[in-house]
Structure formats: structure tokens, C-alpha cells
Design an enzyme around this catalytic site. Structure first.
Site, PDB file in Angstrom:
ATOM      1  N   LYS A  96       0.845  -1.190   0.000  1.00 30.20           N
ATOM      2  CA  LYS A  96       0.000   0.000   0.000  1.00 30.20           C
ATOM      3  C   LYS A  96       0.884   1.245   0.000  1.00 30.20           C
ATOM      4  CE  LYS A  96      -3.585   0.458   2.558  1.00 30.20           C
ATOM      5  NZ  LYS A  96      -4.201   1.139   1.401  1.00 30.20           N
ATOM      6  N   GLU A 105      -2.837   5.013   7.076  1.00 33.61           N
ATOM      7  CA  GLU A 105      -3.596   3.790   6.757  1.00 33.61           C
ATOM      8  C   GLU A 105      -3.188   2.647   7.696  1.00 33.61           C
ATOM      9  OE1 GLU A 105      -4.466   4.363   1.985  1.00 33.61           O
ATOM     10  OE2 GLU A 105      -2.535   3.550   2.590  1.00 33.61           O
TER      11      GLU A 105
END
Ligand code: 5RP
Length: 230
Positions: A96, A105
């Protein structure tokens, strides 16, 4: 079905896991944006959720569409995070950070009882690493940090270019004021080992390998959305 329609399909399927009253982590990126749009419709129908956004970008979209937001300090324990990914393997290890939000995140996902990844099938890979690994660094001593990352990678037999991410002519800066190296190591056979090496480097703030964080992936393709469990 084009890529956007697949993202919508994955986001739609994820909505089935969201229950009234949930405290939600809300991811970042074009797939997460589709989820926010669908969530906003549910909110307008009377569905009660509170969301913690993983980026300023997601926060802006939620505010614009009327999704109620709280900070992670107000809601430090979340029921579920829904987020996209740049790569997903069969163990639900992720890369990610393509959108530059990997630190928030990861913090939000770690504060959640459950993380569900939503993606179109182009993100599903046999082995991670075709997508350059985002590594968020402190701007102080960036060259020393780059050298340390290169040495750490070479101990694992990995090499490749580390590109400082740019935004136009400027260095890209994350919501936390950090920089990102996009590391083209190629295939990453041992994500745990690379993660441990990177975590050991003081100038590395966080990296985009998400290991044992997602428990479910919703992958949308031509035939519809299917789920993969960790
Ligand atoms: C942002 C991310 C995104 O989830 C990832 O880049 C996927 O984005 P998209 O859904 O636009 O393909 O990690 O930091």
C-alpha cells in the site's frame, strides 16, 4: 467492465460488512473513494456510522458527501477498516501507499478489529513486488536513510532504484510531512524479512508492506466480486 466499474463492485460488496453504529476506518485512493460515495448514500438513508479517515484527501471527500467523521484520538478503537491496495497476494499481504497515505492507513488499520481490502483483480498477484514499494521517510538525513535501505535490501538479495516521490516539480510530502521513496526491488519473496529490516532503520517512518493486517479481500473482476480470506 472497466476498472472503475470493478472498483465500484468491490466497494459495493464491502458495504455488506458495514453494520449500523460501526466505527469505521476509511481508506484512501480511487477504490476507497467509491466506497465513500456508497457509504454516503447509506448515511443519507439514515445509516449511523462514524468514520476515521486515513488521509486529508479522504476527509475532504467525506465532508463533501456528508459522512460523519471523528479523529482517531476520539475513536481510538475501530470496528472495521475498508481500504484499497496496490498489490494483494494470496496470504493477504499487501503493498500500500501508492496514494501516499500508508502511515495513517497502517495506524488506522492497526486500531481496527478488522481490515477488509477492496480491489479490482489487477491488484491480485502471485508474488508482491512488481509495484514499487512505498517507504515513508523522515526528510532529515534522507541520503543516509536511502543508503541504509539499500544495504538492508541487499542483505536479502534485493536491489533496485529508490525514487524520491515527486509532485510536479516538488518533492511529494505526506499528510505527516514526510517524504516517500518508491523502491523498485522487484519480486519480494520474504515480506516479513524485508519489513523487519526496514523497521530497524531510524529514518524509515513506515513502509507499505501490510502483513497480517487484512483478514478479508474483496476482489472484483469481470465475473463479479469474490472474497479471499487470510
Ligand atoms: C493509498 C493506498 C491506496 O489504497 C492504494 O494506492 C490503491 O489505490 P487505488 O484504489 O486508487 O488503486 O494505499 O496510500
Amino acid at each position: 467492465m472497466d476498472a472503475r466499474e470493478m472498483k465500484v463492485k468491490a466497494a459495493q460488496a464491502a458495504l455488506a460488512y458495514v453494520e449500523d453504529g460501526m466505527r469505521l476506518g476509511i481508506g484512501t485512493g480511487s477504490t476507497a473513494d467509491e466506497f465513500v460515495r456508497l457509504l454516503a448514500e447509506k448515511v443519507h438513508e439514515g445509516f449511523k456510522v462514524e468514520g476515521v479517515p486515513t488521509s486529508e484527501r479522504t476527509a475532504r471527500l467525506c465532508v463533501e458527501l456528508g459522512v460523519p467523521l471523528r479523529s482517531l484520538d476520539e475513536l481510538p478503537e475501530l470496528d472495521l477498516t475498508i481500504d484499497g491496495a496496490d498489490e494483494v497476494d494470496a496470504n493477504l499481504t499487501l503493498i500500500k501507499g501508492g496514494g501516499g497515505a500508508l502511515l495513517r492507513e497502517k495506524i488506522v488499520a492497526a486500531a481496527s478489529s478488522r481490515m477488509i481490502v477492496i480491489a479490482d483483480e489487477s491488484k491480485l498477484v502471485g508474488m508482491l513486488g512488481a509495484y514499487p514499494l512505498p517507504i515513508e521517510i523522515n526528510p532529515f538525513g534522507q541520503t543516509a536513510t536511502q543508503i541504509a535501505i539499500e544495504k538492508a535490501a541487499s542483505r536479502l538479495g534485493l536491489s533496485g532504484e529508490l525514487k524520491l516521490r515527486k509532485s510536479g516539480a516538488d518533492v511529494f510530502t505526506t499528510d505527516g510531512g514526510h517524504y516517500i521513496f518508491d523502491a523498485s526491488f522487484g519480486r519480494i519473496p520474504d515480506a516479513d524479512a524485508l519489513s523487519a529490516e526496514l523497521n530497524f532503520i531510524p529514518g524509515v517512518v513506515e513502509h507499505g508492506l501490510f502483513i497480517h493486517m487484512a483478514s478479508l479481500a474483496i476482489i472484483a473482476g469481470e465475473a463479479g466480486a469474490r472474497t479471499l480470506e487470510a
